[in-house]
Motif scaffolding. Structure first.
Motif, PDB file in Angstrom:
ATOM      1  N   ARG A  45       7.975  -7.171  -4.334  1.00  0.00           N
ATOM      2  CA  ARG A  45       6.988  -8.028  -5.002  1.00  0.00           C
ATOM      3  C   ARG A  45       5.995  -8.596  -4.001  1.00  0.00           C
ATOM      4  NH1 ARG A  45       9.204 -10.912 -10.210  1.00  0.00           N
ATOM      5  NH2 ARG A  45      10.450  -9.188 -10.968  1.00  0.00           N
ATOM      6  N   ARG A  46       6.508  -9.063  -2.881  1.00  0.00           N
ATOM      7  CA  ARG A  46       5.590  -9.598  -1.864  1.00  0.00           C
ATOM      8  C   ARG A  46       4.648  -8.508  -1.373  1.00  0.00           C
ATOM      9  NH1 ARG A  46       9.998 -12.985  -0.819  1.00  0.00           N
ATOM     10  NH2 ARG A  46      11.028 -11.530   0.595  1.00  0.00           N
ATOM     11  N   ARG A  47       5.178  -7.283  -1.277  1.00  0.00           N
ATOM     12  CA  ARG A  47       4.302  -6.194  -0.825  1.00  0.00           C
ATOM     13  C   ARG A  47       3.228  -5.870  -1.855  1.00  0.00           C
ATOM     14  NH1 ARG A  47       7.632  -1.240   1.062  1.00  0.00           N
ATOM     15  NH2 ARG A  47       5.597  -0.530   1.765  1.00  0.00           N
ATOM     16  N   VAL A  48       3.569  -6.009  -3.144  1.00  0.00           N
ATOM     17  CA  VAL A  48       2.531  -5.810  -4.161  1.00  0.00           C
ATOM     18  C   VAL A  48       1.404  -6.813  -3.934  1.00  0.00           C
ATOM     19  CG1 VAL A  48       1.978  -5.971  -6.611  1.00  0.00           C
ATOM     20  CG2 VAL A  48       4.098  -4.874  -5.887  1.00  0.00           C
ATOM     21  N   LEU A  49       1.776  -8.071  -3.733  1.00  0.00           N
ATOM     22  CA  LEU A  49       0.774  -9.117  -3.520  1.00  0.00           C
ATOM     23  C   LEU A  49      -0.111  -8.774  -2.317  1.00  0.00           C
ATOM     24  CD1 LEU A  49       2.436 -10.730  -5.581  1.00  0.00           C
ATOM     25  CD2 LEU A  49       2.141 -12.740  -4.124  1.00  0.00           C
ATOM     26  N   LEU A  50       0.560  -8.427  -1.229  1.00  0.00           N
ATOM     27  CA  LEU A  50      -0.166  -8.161   0.009  1.00  0.00           C
ATOM     28  C   LEU A  50      -1.127  -6.993  -0.162  1.00  0.00           C
ATOM     29  CD1 LEU A  50      -0.214  -9.360   2.758  1.00  0.00           C
ATOM     30  CD2 LEU A  50       1.594  -7.808   3.465  1.00  0.00           C
ATOM     31  N   ASN A  51      -0.692  -5.983  -0.925  1.00  0.00           N
ATOM     32  CA  ASN A  51      -1.519  -4.787  -1.040  1.00  0.00           C
ATOM     33  C   ASN A  51      -2.660  -4.919  -2.035  1.00  0.00           C
ATOM     34  OD1 ASN A  51      -0.522  -2.543   0.771  1.00  0.00           O
ATOM     35  ND2 ASN A  51       1.370  -3.386  -0.031  1.00  0.00           N
ATOM     36  N   THR A  52      -2.653  -6.015  -2.818  1.00  0.00           N
ATOM     37  CA  THR A  52      -3.849  -6.225  -3.643  1.00  0.00           C
ATOM     38  C   THR A  52      -5.058  -6.544  -2.766  1.00  0.00           C
ATOM     39  OG1 THR A  52      -3.333  -8.572  -3.906  1.00  0.00           O
ATOM     40  CG2 THR A  52      -2.557  -7.084  -5.629  1.00  0.00           C
ATOM     41  N   ILE A  53      -4.819  -7.189  -1.627  1.00  0.00           N
ATOM     42  CA  ILE A  53      -5.933  -7.508  -0.720  1.00  0.00           C
ATOM     43  C   ILE A  53      -5.943  -6.578   0.488  1.00  0.00           C
ATOM     44  CG2 ILE A  53      -6.086  -9.942  -1.367  1.00  0.00           C
ATOM     45  CD1 ILE A  53      -4.505 -10.577   1.212  1.00  0.00           C
ATOM     46  N   GLY A  54      -4.980  -5.647   0.549  1.00  0.00           N
ATOM     47  CA  GLY A  54      -4.787  -4.805   1.727  1.00  0.00           C
ATOM     48  C   GLY A  54      -6.045  -4.197   2.312  1.00  0.00           C
ATOM     49  N   THR A 189      -0.044  -5.000 -12.435  1.00  0.00           N
ATOM     50  CA  THR A 189       0.495  -4.785 -13.780  1.00  0.00           C
ATOM     51  C   THR A 189       1.964  -5.176 -13.777  1.00  0.00           C
ATOM     52  OG1 THR A 189       1.079  -2.531 -13.216  1.00  0.00           O
ATOM     53  CG2 THR A 189      -1.029  -2.844 -14.310  1.00  0.00           C
ATOM     54  N   GLY A 190       2.511  -5.278 -14.972  1.00  0.00           N
ATOM     55  CA  GLY A 190       3.949  -5.539 -15.084  1.00  0.00           C
ATOM     56  C   GLY A 190       4.316  -6.976 -14.802  1.00  0.00           C
ATOM     57  N   VAL A 191       5.504  -7.157 -14.218  1.00  0.00           N
ATOM     58  CA  VAL A 191       6.046  -8.513 -14.067  1.00  0.00           C
ATOM     59  C   VAL A 191       5.186  -9.378 -13.158  1.00  0.00           C
ATOM     60  CG1 VAL A 191       8.459  -8.146 -14.626  1.00  0.00           C
ATOM     61  CG2 VAL A 191       7.622  -7.517 -12.366  1.00  0.00           C
ATOM     62  N   ILE A 192       4.589  -8.765 -12.131  1.00  0.00           N
ATOM     63  CA  ILE A 192       3.776  -9.560 -11.213  1.00  0.00           C
ATOM     64  C   ILE A 192       2.590 -10.155 -11.967  1.00  0.00           C
ATOM     65  CG2 ILE A 192       2.456  -9.522  -9.076  1.00  0.00           C
ATOM     66  CD1 ILE A 192       5.123  -8.710  -8.370  1.00  0.00           C
ATOM     67  N   ILE A 328      -2.150  -2.506  -9.268  1.00  0.00           N
ATOM     68  CA  ILE A 328      -0.967  -2.083  -8.515  1.00  0.00           C
ATOM     69  C   ILE A 328       0.275  -2.628  -9.204  1.00  0.00           C
ATOM     70  CG2 ILE A 328       0.180  -2.144  -6.277  1.00  0.00           C
ATOM     71  CD1 ILE A 328      -2.463  -2.692  -4.987  1.00  0.00           C
ATOM     72  N   SER A 329       1.326  -1.808  -9.230  1.00  0.00           N
ATOM     73  CA  SER A 329       2.584  -2.277  -9.814  1.00  0.00           C
ATOM     74  C   SER A 329       3.710  -2.096  -8.795  1.00  0.00           C
ATOM     75  CB  SER A 329       2.912  -1.467 -11.075  1.00  0.00           C
ATOM     76  OG  SER A 329       3.134  -0.123 -10.689  1.00  0.00           O
TER      77      SER A 329
ATOM     78  N   PRO B 514       2.497   5.539 -12.352  1.00  0.00           N
ATOM     79  CA  PRO B 514       3.127   4.944 -11.190  1.00  0.00           C
ATOM     80  C   PRO B 514       3.258   5.920 -10.034  1.00  0.00           C
ATOM     81  CG  PRO B 514       4.764   5.403 -12.864  1.00  0.00           C
ATOM     82  CD  PRO B 514       3.441   5.774 -13.444  1.00  0.00           C
ATOM     83  N   GLU B 515       2.142   6.545  -9.673  1.00  0.00           N
ATOM     84  CA  GLU B 515       2.179   7.394  -8.507  1.00  0.00           C
ATOM     85  C   GLU B 515       2.115   6.497  -7.283  1.00  0.00           C
ATOM     86  OE1 GLU B 515      -0.644  10.780  -6.593  1.00  0.00           O
ATOM     87  OE2 GLU B 515      -0.511  10.678  -8.771  1.00  0.00           O
ATOM     88  N   GLN B 516       3.003   6.759  -6.313  1.00  0.00           N
ATOM     89  CA  GLN B 516       3.087   5.808  -5.211  1.00  0.00           C
ATOM     90  C   GLN B 516       1.852   5.857  -4.326  1.00  0.00           C
ATOM     91  OE1 GLN B 516       6.820   6.399  -3.266  1.00  0.00           O
ATOM     92  NE2 GLN B 516       7.844   5.034  -4.683  1.00  0.00           N
ATOM     93  N   LEU B 517       1.516   4.707  -3.788  1.00  0.00           N
ATOM     94  CA  LEU B 517       0.396   4.636  -2.861  1.00  0.00           C
ATOM     95  C   LEU B 517       0.759   5.411  -1.592  1.00  0.00           C
ATOM     96  CD1 LEU B 517      -0.143   0.790  -3.191  1.00  0.00           C
ATOM     97  CD2 LEU B 517      -1.548   2.553  -4.249  1.00  0.00           C
TER      98      LEU B 517
END
Lengths: 344, 521
Positions: A45-54, A189-192, A328-329, B514-517
């Motif tokens: 989850r933290r990586r999802v957050l980080l990669n929105t601004i990556g 998307t999803g839970v985040i 991103i999910s 959901p294709e991985q980055l």
């Protein structure tokens, strides 16, 4: 409008752009400990957050460096007095930005929970500290500092910690947190997305109250007649942000927080003009657009450069947002490719 | 120490630190762009592995380079506010343009390069790394132009109303002959750093592969069922067969190493030529700096180049020249053996009279300038040794399999970094006691358009600056150790296995599938 006035506007635009773009970077960093907490998939989850601004946070930060450079070029006296007066807040901001840069870039390099925890601490510090201190700094600029006839700051660190400035710090903290939560809801998307939307509701309400008080205080104490305009627009945008987050209209909510930030920046710079840094010692010692600006020749050169290059910069930066526009999910986050920890 | 000394130490530490990382970034970006271009043109997968391997090292370095660079943008105002007021008309312009032209370019396109492996068409993705390479070099140009103006101010006149120089010719500022000499020298130094880095690592891996292949075969021959590779630190290569290891040594590491080695030779020649050119300008424009660098105390006709001298103190009274190459210094100054050069004492007397300041010491620290100049040249020899030995040992399709040479290659890696630092310490400390050196050559009102370092500092207490000095030194120290540890781990880990690198690109599906980055922090 003369060239000094034009460059005053340019500085305002650069800081406005910085706060709009880094605002959600800070918000995302501030929310990382919360939205990632208490789940088995916390790290993902933290990586999802980080990669929105990556792909974009680095270029967002350049708005600050360019604002600093433009201030030096166009208003050397302002740059010199302001940065030497704000010595410790600026040092703290710099420390925050340094640890944030390396924490973001190095976090995935070692696949070890403790390593990642330290990087998360760095991202947290580097987001909370600047988000708070930028507000403190800008409120103090509007309020004025003890400055003597030679444009030297005569106060101390504690001069900067007055109620108005602290309220300003709390304002930027909440505005950026809200902006970040809204951005996350828009980019995931999803839970985040659900989590971020919940945070956005609560944060936008707190933002509305605190920013409302700060804007009103600014307007009544330092404002001009015309700055009622941006104050009202910013306040309406904050109300709109609350309404949009409640209805989960994510695009609208992001537009609303963006307008709230721009309205606040216009209010602050508008209240400041024609000063760039008022003196609380004696109004005769004020730093103004006139007495700190560079020569006409320098400003002319800079104006030509800015007019030709800025559209190109905005075009390719906008394009990079377009390239990475997809949501991103959690499922899209690849397994960590970091090297294993050396500790057995 | 008073506030001037603390501020000087603070600026010196943060700048030297920044410039440990910067040359590697400046030099490695175009090298990676070339590697990726070769892969794009030839389709040879080995160059893709090299691109990705050095790309990781590049990004680890880039992060700390950016982090330490942020401080520089604000330090002028924080610690040198009097200087900032004095030079704002000229000095701010290159800084602002650096942000606008270079920083935006590199930071936007580095993001596109890192995250764009499967988002962008191959051609655009290749363009991204080239734009990063252009950005980092453009940034160097602007900041070198700003620095060169402090060494040799041009394009300004004295503005009596504001009491400071006012810019009247921006073109003159960015085409300052000091800039035109310093920029190629800096870029050549950066290329030397990066090429030594690539060549050293390439040579070490080549030797390592050959050596490990031999160990594996020996173990197989002896039918010993023990652990085949005792130094297996990199998991992705443990399963490699001797044939694969040999093949990598020949088709991956030998070309990569030779690319680095040849570039080292080219950069070395460029450094020599640009350094000679720079020295001649410096003898004319900053004679005190060069006199100090050579510890030439008395003026001389046909001055000799001092190879070694012994001096206990930082002054002219007890320096003993032990070895001197006769006439060489005059030759360096303007390619004639019999030119008369002014010594430190004569220049001191001359400046003291011109500025009417008999108490002021106009000479820089003689010890530091003398030895940093020699250190710069000596350290660069480390890269040269590696280049010549490496090219000789890899001639006619040979590969290096000597473990000892592999280690030697690794040990040469720090040499160009030390040379860069020494060169900048010489340039900057040789400018002392000036922060803006007077320009006598162009007769540009040198008495007024110049500034002593002690007049440029902010009016803080020493304690204030101590806080930032200690904070930044500790922080940088810790981050430096982590940087080194990460680089070391990733160098030892080596490139990813061949099967890992092939990736499809350009398929930009805009569904939420959901294709991985391809990459995520």
């Amino acid at each position: 409008m003369g060239l000094p006035e034009f460059w005053f506007v340019v500085i305002a635009v650069l800081f406005g752009g910085y706060f709009v773009l880094e605002g959600f970077d800070f918000g995302v960093g501030m929310l990382m400990p919360f939205i990632g907490r208490g789940h088995e998939s916390g790290d993902t989850r933290r990586r999802v957050l980080l990669n929105t601004i990556g792909p974009v946070w680095d270029a967002n930060e350049v708005w600050l460096l360019t604002a600093g450079g433009a201030m030096f070029a166009a208003f050397g006296g302002w740059y010199a007095t302001l940065f030497s007066a704000m010595y410790f807040p600026l040092l703290l901001i710099l420390v925050g930005l340094i640890v944030r840069v390396v924490s973001i870039e190095w976090r995935g390099k070692i696949n070890d929970p403790r390593w990642r925890m330290w990087c998360d601490v760095g991202i947290g510090l580097g987001s909370w500290i600047p988000a708070l201190l930028w507000g403190v700094a800008f409120a103090n600029v509007v309020r004025g500092l003890p400055i003597d006839a030679e444009h030297q700051f005569t106060g101390s660190f504690f001069t900067l910690l007055n109620p108005y400035a602290l309220l300003g710090g709390l304002t930027t903290l909440l505005v950026f947190a809200t902006h970040g939560a809204v951005f996350l809801a828009l980019k995931t998307t999803g839970v985040i997305r659900d989590d971020a939307a919940r945070y956005a509701v609560r944060l936008s309400m707190a933002m509305l109250v605190v920013a409302g008080v700060f804007l009103l205080w600014t307007q009544l104490a330092y404002g001009k007649d015309w700055t009622w305009g941006p104050v009202v627009i910013a306040a309406l945008a904050a109300v709109g942000a609350v309404a949009a987050t409640l209805r989960r209209a994510e695009g609208l909510a992001f537009a609303a927080t963006t307008i709230a930030i721009i309205g606040t920046v216009i209010t602050l710079f508008g209240s400041l003009y024609p000063n760039v840094l008022p003196s609380t010692t004696n109004p005769a010692y004020n730093l103004t657009v006139e007495n700190t600006s560079s020569s006409h020749y320098t400003l002319t050169i800079m104006t030509w450069a800015a007019c030709f290059i800025t559209p190109v910069v905005i075009a390719y930066q906008g394009w990079s947002y377009w390239v990475f526009r997809q949501r991103i999910s959690i499922e899209q986050i690849p397994p960590s490719i970091g090297l294993p920890s050396l500790r057995a | 120490m008073d506030v001037v000394d603390v501020s000087r130490w603070q600026f010196g530490i943060t700048t030297v630190y920044h410039f440990i990382l910067v040359p590697l970034t400046i030099g490695l970006a175009p090298m990676i762009a070339v590697m990726q271009t070769v892969w794009y043109v030839t389709g040879n997968e080995q160059w893709l592995r090299a691109t990705k391997f050095f790309g990781k090292l590049f990004l680890i370095n880039f992060a700390l380079g950016v982090a330490t660079g942020i401080v520089q943008e604000f330090q002028f105002g924080m610690n040198w506010s009097e200087y900032s007021r004095f030079v704002a008309d000229v000095f701010g312009a290159p800084l602002a343009l650096e942000g606008l032209v270079a920083f935006f370019l590199e930071s936007t396109f580095i993001g596109l390069w890192i995250f764009g492996w499967d988002r962008l068409p191959k051609r655009l993705h290749l363009a991204a790394i080239w734009l990063v390479a252009i950005g980092v070099n453009a940034s160097a140009y602007f900041i070198v132009a700003a620095n060169s103006w402090m060494q040799h101010p041009v394009g300004v006149h004295w503005d009596p109303v504001r009491g400071r120089p006012a810019m009247d010719d921006f073109w003159a500022v960015i085409t300052n002959n000091t800039t035109l000499a310093a920029f190629p020298h800096v870029i050549a130094g950066a290329l030397l750093t990066a090429s030594t880095f690539v060549a050293g690592i390439g040579c070490w891996w080549m030797a390592r592969n050959m050596w490990r292949a031999k160990r594996l075969e020996d173990a197989a021959d002896a039918a010993i069922d023990a652990e085949p590779v005792p130094d297996a630190v990199s998991p992705s290569h443990v399963d490699a067969t001797p044939e694969q290891l040999r093949d990598d040594a020949h088709t991956l590491w030998r070309p990569v190493a030779r690319f680095g080695l040849w570039l080292t030779v080219v950069a070395g020649v460029a450094l020599f030529i640009t350094g000679d050119f720079q020295a001649q300008i410096m003898f004319k424009q900053q004679p005190m700096k060069m006199a100090a660098a050579e510890s030439l105390c008395e003026s001389e006709t046909g001055a000799g180049f001092s190879v070694l001298s012994i001096g206990r103190q930082n002054n002219c009274d007890n320096i003993d020249h032990v070895i001197t190459a006769p006439g060489m210094l005059s030759f360096l100054a303007d390619h004639r053996f019999d030119t008369r050069l002014q010594g430190v004492k004569e220049l001191q007397a001359q400046y003291a009279k011109e500025f009417n300041k008999p108490e002021q010491n106009f000479a820089p620290n003689l010890f530091v300038t003398y030895w940093s100049f020699r250190a710069m040249i000596t350290w660069a020899v480390g890269s040269a040794l590696l280049a010549f030995a490496g090219l000789w040992f890899t001639r006619r399709k040979q590969v290096i399999s000597s473990r000892r040479f592999g280690l030697f290659a690794l040990w040469m890696l720090p040499a160009p970094f030390l040379a860069n630092s020494s060169g900048w310490i010489f340039t900057e400390m040789g400018r002392q006691p000036w922060v803006v050196a007077p320009n006598w050559v162009d007769n540009l009102d040198p008495l007024r358009i110049s500034m002593f370092v002690h007049n440029g500092v902010s009016r803080h207490t020493a304690g204030t600056v101590w806080v930032s000095l200690i904070t930044l030194t500790l922080l940088y120290g810790i981050l430096g150790l982590i940087w080194f540890g990460l680089q070391r781990r990733y160098v030892i880990e080596g490139p990813s296995a061949r099967s890992d690198v092939a990736s499809s690109s350009g398929d930009d599906a805009d569904t939420d599938a959901p294709e991985q980055l391809s990459f995520a922090y």
